[in-house]
Design a protein around this motif. Structure first.
Motif, PDB file in Angstrom:
ATOM      1  N   HIS A 196       4.894  10.235   1.913  1.00 59.68           N
ATOM      2  CA  HIS A 196       5.669  11.159   2.747  1.00 59.68           C
ATOM      3  C   HIS A 196       6.704  10.466   3.627  1.00 59.68           C
ATOM      4  O   HIS A 196       7.415  11.136   4.381  1.00 59.68           O
ATOM      5  CB  HIS A 196       4.740  12.022   3.610  1.00 59.68           C
ATOM      6  CG  HIS A 196       4.167  13.174   2.838  1.00 59.68           C
ATOM      7  ND1 HIS A 196       3.307  13.004   1.783  1.00 59.68           N
ATOM      8  CD2 HIS A 196       4.342  14.519   2.952  1.00 59.68           C
ATOM      9  CE1 HIS A 196       2.977  14.189   1.288  1.00 59.68           C
ATOM     10  NE2 HIS A 196       3.602  15.120   1.984  1.00 59.68           N
ATOM     11  N   SER A 197       6.771   9.165   3.559  1.00 58.69           N
ATOM     12  CA  SER A 197       7.791   8.479   4.356  1.00 58.69           C
ATOM     13  C   SER A 197       9.166   8.693   3.730  1.00 58.69           C
ATOM     14  O   SER A 197       9.286   8.773   2.505  1.00 58.69           O
ATOM     15  CB  SER A 197       7.479   6.985   4.446  1.00 58.69           C
ATOM     16  OG  SER A 197       6.267   6.818   5.140  1.00 58.69           O
ATOM     17  N   GLY A 215       0.518   5.413   0.644  1.00 60.28           N
ATOM     18  CA  GLY A 215      -0.338   6.526   1.054  1.00 60.28           C
ATOM     19  C   GLY A 215       0.010   7.732   0.205  1.00 60.28           C
ATOM     20  O   GLY A 215      -0.046   7.685  -1.027  1.00 60.28           O
ATOM     21  N   SER A 258       2.736  17.414  12.174  1.00 61.43           N
ATOM     22  CA  SER A 258       3.190  18.767  11.844  1.00 61.43           C
ATOM     23  C   SER A 258       2.660  19.232  10.497  1.00 61.43           C
ATOM     24  O   SER A 258       2.752  20.397  10.163  1.00 61.43           O
ATOM     25  CB  SER A 258       4.714  18.833  11.850  1.00 61.43           C
ATOM     26  OG  SER A 258       5.234  18.099  10.762  1.00 61.43           O
ATOM     27  N   HIS A 283      11.504   6.230  14.485  1.00 59.29           N
ATOM     28  CA  HIS A 283      10.223   6.425  13.779  1.00 59.29           C
ATOM     29  C   HIS A 283      10.228   5.488  12.583  1.00 59.29           C
ATOM     30  O   HIS A 283      11.184   5.441  11.812  1.00 59.29           O
ATOM     31  CB  HIS A 283      10.122   7.882  13.318  1.00 59.29           C
ATOM     32  CG  HIS A 283       8.744   8.290  12.877  1.00 59.29           C
ATOM     33  ND1 HIS A 283       8.034   7.646  11.891  1.00 59.29           N
ATOM     34  CD2 HIS A 283       7.942   9.310  13.293  1.00 59.29           C
ATOM     35  CE1 HIS A 283       6.865   8.245  11.720  1.00 59.29           C
ATOM     36  NE2 HIS A 283       6.772   9.255  12.563  1.00 59.29           N
ATOM     37  N   SER A 340      -1.864  10.892   4.372  1.00 60.81           N
ATOM     38  CA  SER A 340      -3.116  10.120   4.452  1.00 60.81           C
ATOM     39  C   SER A 340      -3.286   9.601   5.875  1.00 60.81           C
ATOM     40  O   SER A 340      -2.300   9.315   6.571  1.00 60.81           O
ATOM     41  CB  SER A 340      -3.097   8.953   3.460  1.00 60.81           C
ATOM     42  OG  SER A 340      -2.245   7.922   3.908  1.00 60.81           O
ATOM     43  N   ALA A 382       0.843  -1.200   0.000  1.00 61.76           N
ATOM     44  CA  ALA A 382       0.000   0.000   0.000  1.00 61.76           C
ATOM     45  C   ALA A 382       0.878   1.249   0.000  1.00 61.76           C
ATOM     46  O   ALA A 382       1.902   1.300   0.684  1.00 61.76           O
ATOM     47  CB  ALA A 382      -0.903   0.005   1.224  1.00 61.76           C
TER      48      ALA A 382
HETATM   49  C1  LIG Z   1       7.293  17.283   5.828  1.00 61.93           C
HETATM   50  C2  LIG Z   1       6.958  16.084   6.661  1.00 61.93           C
HETATM   51  C3  LIG Z   1       6.565  16.268   7.968  1.00 61.93           C
HETATM   52  C4  LIG Z   1       6.261  15.162   8.784  1.00 61.93           C
HETATM   53  N1  LIG Z   1       5.847  15.385  10.054  1.00 61.93           N
HETATM   54  C5  LIG Z   1       5.581  14.338  10.866  1.00 61.93           C
HETATM   55  C6  LIG Z   1       5.119  14.540  12.188  1.00 61.93           C
HETATM   56  O1  LIG Z   1       4.862  15.653  12.633  1.00 61.93           O
HETATM   57  N2  LIG Z   1       4.957  13.443  12.980  1.00 61.93           N
HETATM   58  C7  LIG Z   1       5.206  12.189  12.543  1.00 61.93           C
HETATM   59  O2  LIG Z   1       5.080  11.238  13.323  1.00 61.93           O
HETATM   60  N3  LIG Z   1       5.572  11.959  11.253  1.00 61.93           N
HETATM   61  C8  LIG Z   1       5.757  13.004  10.413  1.00 61.93           C
HETATM   62  N4  LIG Z   1       6.130  12.773   9.117  1.00 61.93           N
HETATM   63  C9  LIG Z   1       6.190  11.389   8.634  1.00 61.93           C
HETATM   64  C10 LIG Z   1       4.839  10.971   8.059  1.00 61.93           C
HETATM   65  O3  LIG Z   1       3.815  11.201   8.987  1.00 61.93           O
HETATM   66  C11 LIG Z   1       4.839   9.466   7.761  1.00 61.93           C
HETATM   67  O4  LIG Z   1       5.808   9.238   6.786  1.00 61.93           O
HETATM   68  C12 LIG Z   1       3.476   8.969   7.251  1.00 61.93           C
HETATM   69  O5  LIG Z   1       3.510   7.565   7.249  1.00 61.93           O
HETATM   70  C13 LIG Z   1       3.210   9.472   5.867  1.00 61.93           C
HETATM   71  O6  LIG Z   1       1.912   9.137   5.449  1.00 61.93           O
HETATM   72  P1  LIG Z   1       1.672   8.853   3.904  1.00 61.93           P
HETATM   73  O7  LIG Z   1       0.207   8.932   3.665  1.00 61.93           O
HETATM   74  O8  LIG Z   1       2.533   9.687   3.051  1.00 61.93           O
HETATM   75  O9  LIG Z   1       2.105   7.319   3.841  1.00 61.93           O
HETATM   76  P2  LIG Z   1       3.244   6.583   2.963  1.00 61.93           P
HETATM   77  O10 LIG Z   1       4.560   7.179   3.242  1.00 61.93           O
HETATM   78  O11 LIG Z   1       2.813   6.525   1.549  1.00 61.93           O
HETATM   79  O12 LIG Z   1       3.145   5.099   3.603  1.00 61.93           O
HETATM   80  C14 LIG Z   1       3.540   4.890   4.924  1.00 61.93           C
HETATM   81  C15 LIG Z   1       3.209   3.463   5.353  1.00 61.93           C
HETATM   82  O13 LIG Z   1       1.807   3.302   5.444  1.00 61.93           O
HETATM   83  C16 LIG Z   1       1.397   2.158   4.729  1.00 61.93           C
HETATM   84  N5  LIG Z   1       0.073   2.410   4.200  1.00 61.93           N
HETATM   85  C17 LIG Z   1      -0.354   3.513   3.540  1.00 61.93           C
HETATM   86  N6  LIG Z   1      -1.649   3.371   3.193  1.00 61.93           N
HETATM   87  C18 LIG Z   1      -2.025   2.153   3.637  1.00 61.93           C
HETATM   88  C19 LIG Z   1      -3.221   1.407   3.538  1.00 61.93           C
HETATM   89  N7  LIG Z   1      -4.301   1.882   2.938  1.00 61.93           N
HETATM   90  N8  LIG Z   1      -3.254   0.150   4.076  1.00 61.93           N
HETATM   91  C20 LIG Z   1      -2.156  -0.359   4.700  1.00 61.93           C
HETATM   92  N9  LIG Z   1      -1.002   0.309   4.808  1.00 61.93           N
HETATM   93  C21 LIG Z   1      -0.946   1.546   4.276  1.00 61.93           C
HETATM   94  C22 LIG Z   1       2.431   2.011   3.626  1.00 61.93           C
HETATM   95  O14 LIG Z   1       2.491   0.677   3.131  1.00 61.93           O
HETATM   96  C23 LIG Z   1       3.685   2.377   4.385  1.00 61.93           C
HETATM   97  O15 LIG Z   1       4.127   1.275   5.105  1.00 61.93           O
HETATM   98  C24 LIG Z   1       6.384  13.846   8.270  1.00 61.93           C
HETATM   99  C25 LIG Z   1       6.747  13.656   6.920  1.00 61.93           C
HETATM  100  C26 LIG Z   1       7.024  14.772   6.124  1.00 61.93           C
HETATM  101  C27 LIG Z   1       7.392  14.561   4.694  1.00 61.93           C
END
Ligand SMILES: Cc1cc2nc3c(=O)[nH]c(=O)nc-3n(C[C@H](O)[C@H](O)[C@H](O)COP(=O)(O)OP(=O)(O)OC[C@H]3O[C@@H](n4cnc5c(N)ncnc54)[C@H](O)[C@@H]3O)c2cc1C
Length: 431
Positions: A55-56, A52, A112, A384, A117, A50
């Motif tokens: 942003h990871s 999202g 933050s 993290h 997602s 999956a």
């Molecule tokens: C500028 C910036 C600021 C941030 N600030 C914070 C903060 O304040 N606090 C904090 O804790 N983190 C922070 N992060 C990190 C961010 O919250 C995590 O990387 C989060 O997982 C990103 O969500 P995403 O939707 O981009 O998921 P992705 O990076 O696309 O995926 C993350 C994980 O979720 C899984 N996943 C996604 N969707 C599903 C689904 N439908 N079913 C099962 N698994 C799924 C993916 O397989 C993957 O393992 C920040 C990141 C950035 C870039």
């Protein structure tokens, strides 16, 4: 050491994660529009991960074979009586928050930035700050997912106990989440006040009080001069209560203009400060929805340590200030409440986090990370899940008392490792 983002320059696809520090290893991105289509995709793939909002900062969302984006599952339904909202897995915090607010509701906290997602954030135990605020996954009271055989499974906090607690911070391993149900609170307003130049020595005796001085508190430091350059205090507004900005906060002084956490950056993309009240969703994140969050090109790292060891951990890392400085944009310190979600970085532990926003220089960053991890080793750090780290898998695994149960749960829903990618294999399974 570089097992996490080792091959970021190599792979074929043109798509990158948000930070651009690696390309995804496949061009095959499935974008179903319904749960039935998710089931079809799951059944048709031997390997699937999956994705999202990307942003990871490490390869946790990557796949060498297939990724599936749930972006088109975007429904949102409030149950006012139960005080819950059910959202499709493609919904971001930025989408759900104004909708909740219009209907008189709020979430307990936000990270933050609102761009991520909900499913991706909860899968990695993403958090905001606040001594009594659990991470964002603690708001999940139910989830629906498609398991490896294409079946739809629903788990709820009240009915499924341990099974639910195992899947809520799922790291993408037990299944493809299609829906989440979240607890709601009555909507509230927040004021944000920023103070400058807090001596880190104040944390020795006042750590809990400093982080407890607002609903959500963040300290920023560049590790120079033994000080937090900024303290961001986000406080709930109590209607009818007079408010004035205190002229002194443990020796720190209130900022007289809006600030970006990074010195010299415009505060235009930051949420409102100076004590001006506003909706919870426009104050709890540091960055506004319609702007690029943070600094743009960057890497991020974060370690969770037991809160009572927070000051000692700060002193230990401070020793590396000259080695950290060339690569660092800024560090942020936050607190998070303990929870009972098996793979949560706050599992059974009230945490303080040490976060590093790095220059986009993986070569340099991967030299300094092991030094920081060595300094933090006495404090049992948990990295993290979604940020860059170099900790050995065995050390990470030792931090999770329910890891064996989690793997058993993942195996039950995904017996042949369809959803297991290289990141999960390395960090949860390899020695
Ligand atoms: C500028 C910036 C600021 C941030 N600030 C914070 C903060 O304040 N606090 C904090 O804790 N983190 C922070 N992060 C990190 C961010 O919250 C995590 O990387 C989060 O997982 C990103 O969500 P995403 O939707 O981009 O998921 P992705 O990076 O696309 O995926 C993350 C994980 O979720 C899984 N996943 C996604 N969707 C599903 C689904 N439908 N079913 C099962 N698994 C799924 C993916 O397989 C993957 O393992 C920040 C990141 C950035 C870039």
């Amino acid at each position: 050491m570089s097992h996490l983002i080792a091959d970021e320059q190599t792979t074929g696809g043109g798509r990158t994660n948000w930070a651009g520090n690696y390309h995804y290893s496949t061009d095959r991105l499935h974008s179903p529009r319904s749960v039935a289509e998710v089931q079809r995709v799951v059944k048709s793939c031997d390997k699937l991960r999956a994705l999202g909002r990307g942003h990871s900062f490490n390869r946790i969302a990557d796949s060498a074979a297939n990724q599936i984006s749930l972006k088109d599952l975007s429904e949102m339904t409030i149950d006012p009586k139960a005080k819950t909202v059910t959202v499709g897995a493609g919904v971001s915090y930025g989408q759900v928050a104004p909708y909740l607010d219009r209907n008189g509701f709020a979430l307990h906290n936000l990270a933050s930035l609102p761009h991520i997602s909900i499913a991706g954030a909860c899968a990695t135990a993403t958090h905001g700050s606040g001594n009594t605020n659990g991470n964002l996954a603690t708001a999940v009271s139910g989830l629906e997912m498609v398991t490896a055989d294409g079946e739809v499974v629903t788990l709820t906090r009240e009915r499924d106990g341990d099974r639910f607690r195992g899947a809520a911070v799922g790291l993408g391993a037990p299944g493809i989440v299609t829906k989440l149900r979240l607890d709601l609170h009555p909507t509230f307003e927040v004021r944000q006040v920023v103070y400058e130049n807090l001596s880190l020595s104040q944390l020795e005796n006042h750590l809990d009080a400093i982080f407890g001085s607002g609903y959500s508190v963040s300290l920023f430091t560049d590790w120079q001069n033994h000080r937090a350059t900024q303290v961001w205090i986000k406080s709930k507004v109590t209607p009818g209560t007079p408010f004035s900005i205190q002229p002194d906060f443990y020796g720190a002084k209130p900022a007289t203009r809006r600030l970006h956490p990074l010195a010299g950056h415009s505060a235009e993309n930051c949420t409102e400060q100076l004590g001006i009240p506003g909706p919870w969703y426009d104050r709890l994140p540091h960055f506004r929805m319609n702007f690029t969050p943070s600094a743009g090109h960057e890497l991020q790292t974060e370690y969770f340590v037991p809160r009572e060891k927070g000051y000692e951990a700060v002193l230990a890392v401070e020793k590396l200030r000259d080695k950290i400085r060339p690569h660092l944009m800024i560090t942020e310190l936050r607190t998070i409440d303990a929870d009972d979600l098996w793979m949560s970085t706050c599992y059974k532990r009230k945490a303080m986090t040490l976060h590093f926003t790095w220059q986009p220089d993986w070569e340099g960053v991967q030299r300094v990370l092991p030094l920081i991890e060595e300094q933090l080793a006495p404090f049992d750090p948990r990295p993290h899940w979604a940020k860059v780290f170099t900790m050995k898998p065995a050390k990470i695994q030792a931090q999770y008392a329910r890891l064996v149960d989690f793997k058993a749960l993942a195996k039950e829903y995904d017996p042949h490792g369809k959803f297991r990618n290289a990141f999960i294999q390395t960090n949860l399974y390899d020695g």
